[in-house]
Design a protein around this motif. Structure first.
Motif, mmCIF file in Angstrom:
data_model
loop_
_atom_site.group_PDB
_atom_site.id
_atom_site.type_symbol
_atom_site.label_atom_id
_atom_site.label_comp_id
_atom_site.label_asym_id
_atom_site.label_seq_id
_atom_site.Cartn_x
_atom_site.Cartn_y
_atom_site.Cartn_z
ATOM 1 N N GLN A 1 0.839 -1.202 0.000
ATOM 2 C CA GLN A 1 0.000 0.000 0.000
ATOM 3 C C GLN A 1 0.877 1.256 0.000
ATOM 4 O OE1 GLN A 1 -2.559 0.561 3.427
ATOM 5 N NE2 GLN A 1 -4.069 1.598 2.137
ATOM 6 N N MET A 2 1.948 1.222 0.774
ATOM 7 C CA MET A 2 2.896 2.345 0.786
ATOM 8 C C MET A 2 3.457 2.570 -0.616
ATOM 9 S SD MET A 2 6.414 2.382 2.976
ATOM 10 C CE MET A 2 7.796 3.402 2.502
ATOM 11 N N HIS A 3 3.881 1.481 -1.250
ATOM 12 C CA HIS A 3 4.441 1.568 -2.600
ATOM 13 C C HIS A 3 3.399 2.109 -3.578
ATOM 14 C CE1 HIS A 3 5.809 0.122 -6.550
ATOM 15 N NE2 HIS A 3 7.010 0.417 -6.059
ATOM 16 N N ALA A 4 2.185 1.598 -3.492
ATOM 17 C CA ALA A 4 1.120 2.042 -4.394
ATOM 18 C C ALA A 4 0.839 3.538 -4.209
ATOM 19 C CB ALA A 4 -0.154 1.224 -4.158
ATOM 20 N N PHE A 5 0.862 4.003 -2.956
ATOM 21 C CA PHE A 5 0.619 5.426 -2.706
ATOM 22 C C PHE A 5 1.686 6.291 -3.366
ATOM 23 C CE2 PHE A 5 1.682 9.245 -0.325
ATOM 24 C CZ PHE A 5 0.499 9.960 -0.484
ATOM 25 N N TYR A 6 2.951 5.958 -3.176
ATOM 26 C CA TYR A 6 4.020 6.778 -3.756
ATOM 27 C C TYR A 6 4.039 6.687 -5.280
ATOM 28 C CZ TYR A 6 5.658 8.294 0.724
ATOM 29 O OH TYR A 6 5.732 8.891 1.962
ATOM 30 N N GLU A 7 3.720 5.531 -5.819
ATOM 31 C CA GLU A 7 3.596 5.410 -7.279
ATOM 32 C C GLU A 7 2.453 6.294 -7.782
ATOM 33 O OE1 GLU A 7 5.121 3.677 -9.905
ATOM 34 O OE2 GLU A 7 6.778 3.454 -8.486
ATOM 35 N N PHE A 8 1.321 6.256 -7.095
ATOM 36 C CA PHE A 8 0.178 7.090 -7.454
ATOM 37 C C PHE A 8 0.564 8.572 -7.372
ATOM 38 C CE2 PHE A 8 -3.383 9.698 -5.994
ATOM 39 C CZ PHE A 8 -4.280 9.528 -7.041
ATOM 40 N N LEU A 9 1.207 8.946 -6.288
ATOM 41 C CA LEU A 9 1.624 10.328 -6.093
ATOM 42 C C LEU A 9 2.522 10.791 -7.240
ATOM 43 C CD1 LEU A 9 1.582 12.728 -4.097
ATOM 44 C CD2 LEU A 9 3.616 11.734 -3.036
ATOM 45 N N LEU A 10 3.504 9.983 -7.577
ATOM 46 C CA LEU A 10 4.405 10.354 -8.678
ATOM 47 C C LEU A 10 3.669 10.423 -10.011
ATOM 48 C CD1 LEU A 10 7.717 8.495 -7.810
ATOM 49 C CD2 LEU A 10 7.251 10.948 -7.723
ATOM 50 N N GLY A 11 2.649 9.577 -10.197
ATOM 51 C CA GLY A 11 1.865 9.609 -11.429
ATOM 52 C C GLY A 11 0.990 10.848 -11.540
ATOM 53 N N GLU A 12 0.487 11.323 -10.419
ATOM 54 C CA GLU A 12 -0.398 12.491 -10.403
ATOM 55 C C GLU A 12 0.358 13.818 -10.407
ATOM 56 O OE1 GLU A 12 -3.883 12.576 -10.468
ATOM 57 O OE2 GLU A 12 -3.568 10.479 -11.034
ATOM 58 N N LEU A 13 1.561 13.808 -9.909
ATOM 59 C CA LEU A 13 2.297 15.063 -9.746
ATOM 60 C C LEU A 13 2.573 15.821 -11.042
ATOM 61 C CD1 LEU A 13 4.709 14.202 -6.845
ATOM 62 C CD2 LEU A 13 2.825 15.837 -6.843
ATOM 63 N N PRO A 14 2.905 15.169 -12.147
ATOM 64 C CA PRO A 14 3.191 15.956 -13.348
ATOM 65 C C PRO A 14 2.036 16.881 -13.758
ATOM 66 C CG PRO A 14 4.010 13.737 -13.637
ATOM 67 C CD PRO A 14 3.217 13.749 -12.356
ATOM 68 N N ALA A 15 0.816 16.391 -13.741
ATOM 69 C CA ALA A 15 -0.320 17.232 -14.118
ATOM 70 C C ALA A 15 -0.532 18.342 -13.101
ATOM 71 C CB ALA A 15 -1.587 16.386 -14.250
ATOM 72 N N LEU A 16 -0.386 18.028 -11.837
ATOM 73 C CA LEU A 16 -0.535 19.026 -10.782
ATOM 74 C C LEU A 16 0.529 20.112 -10.917
ATOM 75 C CD1 LEU A 16 -1.964 19.845 -8.139
ATOM 76 C CD2 LEU A 16 -0.287 18.418 -6.934
ATOM 77 N N LEU A 17 1.760 19.703 -11.143
ATOM 78 C CA LEU A 17 2.847 20.673 -11.287
ATOM 79 C C LEU A 17 2.693 21.495 -12.565
ATOM 80 C CD1 LEU A 17 5.811 18.541 -9.964
ATOM 81 C CD2 LEU A 17 4.659 20.442 -8.817
ATOM 82 N N HIS A 18 2.183 20.883 -13.607
ATOM 83 C CA HIS A 18 1.930 21.634 -14.841
ATOM 84 C C HIS A 18 0.928 22.756 -14.571
ATOM 85 C CE1 HIS A 18 1.425 22.533 -19.055
ATOM 86 N NE2 HIS A 18 0.109 22.428 -18.883
ATOM 87 N N ARG A 19 -0.148 22.416 -13.863
ATOM 88 C CA ARG A 19 -1.139 23.440 -13.518
ATOM 89 C C ARG A 19 -0.518 24.525 -12.652
ATOM 90 N NH1 ARG A 19 -4.558 19.076 -12.082
ATOM 91 N NH2 ARG A 19 -4.853 19.959 -10.010
ATOM 92 N N TRP A 20 0.336 24.139 -11.725
ATOM 93 C CA TRP A 20 1.032 25.107 -10.874
ATOM 94 C C TRP A 20 1.886 26.045 -11.708
ATOM 95 C CZ3 TRP A 20 1.710 28.192 -7.091
ATOM 96 C CH2 TRP A 20 2.976 28.728 -6.820
ATOM 97 N N HIS A 21 2.677 25.497 -12.628
ATOM 98 C CA HIS A 21 3.556 26.326 -13.452
ATOM 99 C C HIS A 21 2.742 27.263 -14.352
ATOM 100 C CE1 HIS A 21 7.306 24.688 -12.068
ATOM 101 N NE2 HIS A 21 6.886 23.458 -12.304
ATOM 102 N N GLN A 22 1.605 26.791 -14.835
ATOM 103 C CA GLN A 22 0.735 27.651 -15.636
ATOM 104 C C GLN A 22 0.216 28.820 -14.810
ATOM 105 O OE1 GLN A 22 0.094 27.387 -18.988
ATOM 106 N NE2 GLN A 22 1.689 25.847 -18.904
ATOM 107 N N GLN A 23 -0.186 28.543 -13.610
ATOM 108 C CA GLN A 23 -0.706 29.581 -12.715
ATOM 109 C C GLN A 23 0.386 30.546 -12.263
ATOM 110 O OE1 GLN A 23 -2.336 28.274 -8.930
ATOM 111 N NE2 GLN A 23 -1.700 30.242 -8.112
ATOM 112 N N ALA A 24 1.582 30.036 -12.053
ATOM 113 C CA ALA A 24 2.678 30.846 -11.505
ATOM 114 C C ALA A 24 3.283 31.809 -12.515
ATOM 115 C CB ALA A 24 3.765 29.928 -10.948
ATOM 116 N N ARG A 25 2.931 31.661 -13.749
ATOM 117 C CA ARG A 25 3.507 32.561 -14.778
ATOM 118 C C ARG A 25 3.055 33.968 -14.612
ATOM 119 N NH1 ARG A 25 3.390 29.197 -20.373
ATOM 120 N NH2 ARG A 25 4.707 27.547 -19.649
#
Length: 152
Positions: free
Chosen positions: A128-152
Motif C-alpha cells: 500500500q505504501m508503494h502504491a501510494f508513492y507510485e500514485f503520487l508520482l503519477g499524479e504530480l506531473p499534471a498538478l505541477l503543470h497546472r502550478w507552473h501555468q498559474q505561476a507565470r
C-alpha cells in the motif's frame, strides 16, 4: 522596532511553524534564513553567524534541505566557501521525482515487499505504501503543470 528586527522575528516565527509541522529545528531555522535573506546566496558560515549555531548543525541542516530539493549549491569562482541558495522551483521540487525522499520511500517499500512473504500483513502494508508513492508520482506531473501555468 526596526525593520531588520521585525524581519528576523518573522523568520523565527516561520521556523517555529515549520518545526511544529515536523521539520527538524535547525533545518527549519536554516530554511527561514534562506527565505528571509536579502542576499541571492549565503554561506554556511553566514547562516551559523545569523543563527548563532555551530558549523556542524548548520552543515547537517543544509544537507537535509538540499536532499529534499529546497536549496542548491552555487558555483562560487574565487571563493573558498560554498554558496547556497533557495531553488527557484523549491516548492514544486519537493513534490517531484527529483525528491530523493520520495525515491527512498519507494525503494524502501520495494525492499520491504521483497523481504516479506505473500499474505504477510507487513507485505500488504508495504504494498500500500508503494502504491501510494507510485500514485503520487503519477499524479504530480499534471498538478505541477497546472502550478507552473498559474505561476507565470
Amino acid at each position: 522596532m526596526n525593520d531588520r528586527y521585525e524581519r528576523w522575528q518573522a523568520a523565527e516565527r516561520l521556523a517555529l511553524t515549520l518545526i511544529e509541522g515536523g521539520l527538524q529545528r535547525m533545518a527549519a531555522r536554516t530554511l527561514a534564513v534562506f527565505l528571509f535573506s536579502d542576499q541571492d546566496s549565503v554561506t554556511a558560515g553566514e547562516i551559523a553567524n545569523r543563527l548563532e549555531a555551530s558549523a556542524g548543525s548548520v552543515s547537517g541542516a543544509i544537507k537535509s534541505l538540499a536532499t529534499v530539493g529546497l536549496i542548491e549549491r552555487l558555483p562560487s569562482p574565487g571563493s573558498r566557501r560554498e554558496h547556497y541558495r533557495l531553488r527557484d522551483d523549491a516548492w514544486s521540487t519537493l513534490f517531484t521525482s527529483q525528491n530523493t525522499v520520495i525515491q527512498a520511500m519507494l525503494q524502501a517499500a520495494v525492499a520491504g515487499i521483497a523481504a516479506t512473504d505473500e499474505g504477510d500483513p507487513a507485505r500488504q502494508r508495504l504494498a500500500q505504501m508503494h502504491a501510494f508513492y507510485e500514485f503520487l508520482l503519477g499524479e504530480l506531473p499534471a498538478l505541477l503543470h497546472r502550478w507552473h501555468q498559474q505561476a507565470r
